[in-house]
Design an enzyme around this catalytic site. Structure first.
Site, PDB file in Angstrom:
ATOM      1  N   THR A 107       0.847  -1.196   0.000  1.00  0.00           N
ATOM      2  CA  THR A 107       0.000   0.000   0.000  1.00  0.00           C
ATOM      3  C   THR A 107       0.885   1.249   0.000  1.00  0.00           C
ATOM      4  OG1 THR A 107      -1.644  -1.232   1.256  1.00  0.00           O
ATOM      5  CG2 THR A 107      -1.932   1.138   1.137  1.00  0.00           C
ATOM      6  N   ARG A 162      -0.194 -13.197   9.213  1.00  0.00           N
ATOM      7  CA  ARG A 162      -0.871 -12.102   9.943  1.00  0.00           C
ATOM      8  C   ARG A 162      -0.131 -11.749  11.226  1.00  0.00           C
ATOM      9  NH1 ARG A 162      -2.267 -10.014   6.147  1.00  0.00           N
ATOM     10  NH2 ARG A 162      -1.201 -11.728   5.139  1.00  0.00           N
ATOM     11  N   ASP A 165      -5.011  -2.964  -7.153  1.00  0.00           N
ATOM     12  CA  ASP A 165      -4.526  -3.627  -5.953  1.00  0.00           C
ATOM     13  C   ASP A 165      -5.114  -5.043  -5.894  1.00  0.00           C
ATOM     14  OD1 ASP A 165      -3.263  -3.959  -3.562  1.00  0.00           O
ATOM     15  OD2 ASP A 165      -4.705  -2.803  -2.385  1.00  0.00           O
ATOM     16  N   GLU A 166      -4.466  -5.961  -5.210  1.00  0.00           N
ATOM     17  CA  GLU A 166      -4.971  -7.344  -5.053  1.00  0.00           C
ATOM     18  C   GLU A 166      -5.384  -7.934  -6.405  1.00  0.00           C
ATOM     19  OE1 GLU A 166      -4.669  -8.675  -2.174  1.00  0.00           O
ATOM     20  OE2 GLU A 166      -5.293  -7.331  -0.560  1.00  0.00           O
ATOM     21  N   GLN A 169      -1.540 -15.383  -2.091  1.00  0.00           N
ATOM     22  CA  GLN A 169      -2.639 -14.994  -1.210  1.00  0.00           C
ATOM     23  C   GLN A 169      -3.972 -15.009  -1.934  1.00  0.00           C
ATOM     24  OE1 GLN A 169      -1.947 -11.857   1.837  1.00  0.00           O
ATOM     25  NE2 GLN A 169      -0.020 -11.544   0.790  1.00  0.00           N
TER      26      GLN A 169
END
Length: 748
Positions: free
Chosen positions: A34, A624, A216-217, A247
């Site tokens: 980001t 995480r 993004d993603e 992911q």
DNA sequence: ACACTGTGAGTTTTT
DNA sequence: CTCACAGTGT
């Protein structure tokens, strides 16, 4: 050197400066993607690129909001001219301007999944289909799948009778949406593709506007989204996609990793940058993650590393039963909270929502504050959908009264208007090709006079409200609707835990609306580059904008900052791994790490890609954690009512055992199986006492207590569980669940 | 029209 | 086990 390159590693700096031409950034978990994206945008602006020509697409509102905020910090107010939004919000914006080319009105509404189901049910009824044979959900899933693949009813493969049924339902479903000028979430994407494909001048406009595109993603894009990006980027080809194929955990929703993997094929001159330095976790955690993910085939192999220190080993615990696992987690959390961590640092991650319950109950009993993320999202709650339906109906009656909203609230609160009256009204409306609302009239001869009176009363109520909208502010009008319709009184009279929570939710809705009017609307207009000032709009116009905005929201904003400062937010967090994607926590507990649960049973059966996706999910879960990672499982657990015995997850064996510290007490097999299972009976009285103390409101109930209540009369406490008490009143009211702290309950 | 009772199904869900 | 929904009874 540009200020936007400061404190960046070499790869990051490279990604920021590679502004011209196609760029693929393979950004590992926690690699600061980001930050790269926002700095890249800032860098572009500093190079003289007009913010108007920049686009950044995300998947979630949260990600978009964060990116907007961080970009604004870097480039100031001009950030508002940049389109930073979700795929869906971007499509709404494009479609509002151009959808008339496709035969819809620019004031189209967006239908949510619950309403989709009711439309499908109607369609199935009209086709005489048995909902038990194929449930509405099945059709909805098939339609969604088709739309994501840009298929129309005619494009469906017809391999069996079911496919034929799907085609028919799809066709009628779509016809109803078009009739009602509604689109579903998938349509937003599909129609945008159609628009860009069919209208060259529209395509040209947006191609010229979006000279610099960021996604993004990218690994989560579906076929429709892929096409939108491709079409938009086709002219200037300054396209930067960021993602992590490791992911990709949403393939079951149509996300296609193939999109990111074939980026090089789509753009032969693409530059590819891998970000492998992780700024989040201790090395030990990353080692465990790397171990797991290397068992998947990868086109772009990554190896995460960090300079945050080695950290502790992964703490492993093998319980013999589900509740023992829970108690272990709680014990550890307590220990941590007495040491250098807070409850708010700890997160429990699980594969399925149903696993949350045991934790929830035990945490509550242990008096540890917690919050559960996920579950029913705010805007899907009944009371919120009801008030939205009221507002939508009120706003729509001038032009084209909204049937779906009408059906939702015509008998909510109960007005004695039942299914039979509604069915007759629908029949009449169908023949007259008019809306249900317009079909109501005093002279309707297919209904009895009582039914007509009730319907007329409802109609006048709505008309009355519609005629005064513009005399109020948004907040006051919502207040008025809740009062006049009797909705609030209905909830007040009910006086159950649920109803009181609903009143709170409606209050929350009001403040969301007020915030929208005061803060969001002016920004929105500025973003649009509109000449209009928020003050120029009437309340109806503002409300219409609010409703549109709400349809794309799935969650209320974070709790306000005051609460966080007061430590109100010092709570253990519980959520699914899917919900945790993109987040980070100092301490993570991954629970239920067993064959059959994680990887989940169905994936074990399916094998192949399904297991790979579970493995990616494990990778997401592990990454995480910032400092401490706990993994636990149980040999035996209660599932759907019966006990099942599970082997430890295969993903455990994929991790080098040197990274583990085994915390489970060494038990021999015989000892474990002979030991009596922890007793399941809950001590009844203390539960209520503990809970009541917990609330600190001085009301302590235990079963058997005789109480009295102003509207339900005398009753006896049946059970006290957590903050809730169940009280048996007379036959008239039966057993009610009330809050222990409810001031209306008095002991006799 | 509404409340109660029985039956069946139970992975994940950014919009 | 527990939740949601459909069908029955008042």
């Amino acid at each position: 050197m540009s200020e936007f390159l400061e404190n960046m590693n070499e790869r990051q700096a490279e990604a920021i400066q590679a502004t011209e031409g196609p760029l693929l950034v393979m950004a590992g978990a926690g690699s600061g993607k980001t930050r790269v994206l926002t700095h890249r945008i800032a860098y572009l602006v500093s190079k003289g690129v007009n913010p108007y020509n920049i686009l950044a697409i995300t998947f979630t509102n949260k990600a978009a909001a964060e990116m907007k905020e961080r970009t604004e910090q870097l480039v100031g107010r001009q950030a508002y001219r940049i389109w930073i939004s979700t795929f869906h919000a971007m499509c709404v914006r494009i479609l509002r301007q151009n959808i008339e080319h496709l035969g819809y009105g620019s004031d189209f509404g967006i239908i949510d999944d619950a309403d989709q189901i009711s439309v499908i049910k109607d369609v199935m009824r009209s086709l005489n289909m048995d909902p038990k044979l194929r449930p509405p959900k099945y059709f909805l899933a098939r339609i969604s799948e088709a739309k994501n693949k840009l298929q129309f009813p005619g494009d469906l493969k017809l391999e069996n009778l079911t496919d034929k049924d799907v085609g028919e339902v799809y066709e009628r479903y779509q016809a109803i949406l078009v009739q009602n000028n509604r689109v579903d979430f998938d349509d937003l994407l599909l129609l945008t593709v159609r628009l860009l494909r069919e209208q060259p001048e529209v395509l040209a406009f947006y191609q010229d506007k979006f000279q610099y595109i960021h996604v993004d993603e990218y690994q989560d894009t579906n076929h429709a989204q892929y096409n939108i990006v491709k079409l938009l980027a086709d002219k200037h080809r300054n396209i930067c996609v960021v993602g992590d194929s490791d992911q990709s955990i949403y393939s079951w929703r149509g996300a296609d990793v193939g999109n990111i993997l074939s980026f090089e094929k789509d753009y032969a001159d693409a530059k590819i940058i891998k970000l492998e330095q992780n700024y989040r976790s201790k090395q030990m955690i990353l080692d465990a993650a790397n171990d797991v993910i290397k068992h998947n085939y990868s086109m772009y192999e990554k190896k995460l590393f960090s300079d945050l220190g080695e950290g502790s080993k992964v703490r492993l615990y093998n319980a013999s039963a589900g509740d023992e696992e829970v108690r272990h987690v709680l014990r550890e959390i307590k220990k941590l909270s007495e040491d250098k961590y807070r409850f708010g640092d700890c997160t429990i991650l699980y594969r399925t929502n149903s696993q949350s319950r045991l934790f929830e109950q035990t945490l509550r009993m242990a008096n540890i504050p917690f919050r559960i993320v996920g579950g029913m999202s705010y805007f899907k709650r009944k009371e919120i959908k009801d008030i939205i339906a009221y507002l939508r109906l009120i706003l729509s009656i001038d032009m084209n009264p909204d049937d779906l909203s009408f059906l939702r609230i015509v008998n909510e609160p109960k007005r004695g208007i039942g299914a039979t009256s509604i069915e007759r009204l629908r029949g009449e409306a169908g023949m007259a090709e008019a809306s249900l609302f317009d079909t109501i009239s005093e002279t309707l001869d297919i209904l009895g006079s009582t039914a007509i009176n009730r319907l007329m009363h409802f109609k006048r109520l709505i008309q009355e409200l519609a005629s005064v909208v513009d005399d109020y502010t948004i907040g006051d009008f919502i207040e008025r609707v809740l009062d006049i319709t009797g909705y609030r009184n209905m909830l007040i009279a009910e006086e159950t835990i649920e109803s009181l929570a609903r009143i709170d939710n409606l209050e929350e809705f009001k403040s969301v609306a007020i915030t929208f009017e005061k803060d969001i609307l002016p920004d929105l207009l500025e973003e649009e580059g509109s000449e209009q000032k928020a003050g120029d709009l009437t309340t109806s116009e503002k409300l219409a904008l609010l409703l549109n905005d709400l349809m794309l929201q799935t969650d209320v904003k974070e709790e306000n900052e005051e609460e966080v400062e007061e430590g109100e937010d010092n709570k253990v967090t519980l959520m699914t791994i899917h919900a945790a994607k993109g987040l980070e926590f100092p301490v993570v507990f991954i629970v239920g790490f067993e064959e059959g649960l994680f990887p989940i049973y169905s994936a074990v059966e399916e094998g192949g890609d399904a297991i790979d996706e579970e493995r990616r999910l494990a990778y997401v879960a592990i990454t995480r954690a910032k400092e401490l990672l706990y993994i636990s499982n149980s040999r035996k657990r209660m599932h759907n009512g019966n006990y099942m015995t599970n082997k430890p997850s295969r993903f455990l064996t994929e991790i080098d055992e040197n990274r583990f510290e085994v915390r489970a007490p060494k038990r021999s097999f015989t000892l474990a199986s002979n030991a009596p299972l922890p007793s399941k009976q809950k001590p009844k009285k203390p539960v209520g006492v503990v809970a009541a103390k917990n609330l600190g409101k001085g009301q302590i109930f235990s079963s058997g207590d005789k109480i009295t209540h102003p509207s339900f009369g005398d009753g006896v406490v049946v059970s006290a569980d957590g903050p809730t008490v169940s009280i048996a009143f007379g036959a008239e009211h039966g057993i009610k669940k009330l809050m222990a702290s409810h001031p209306a309950i008095k002991k006799r």
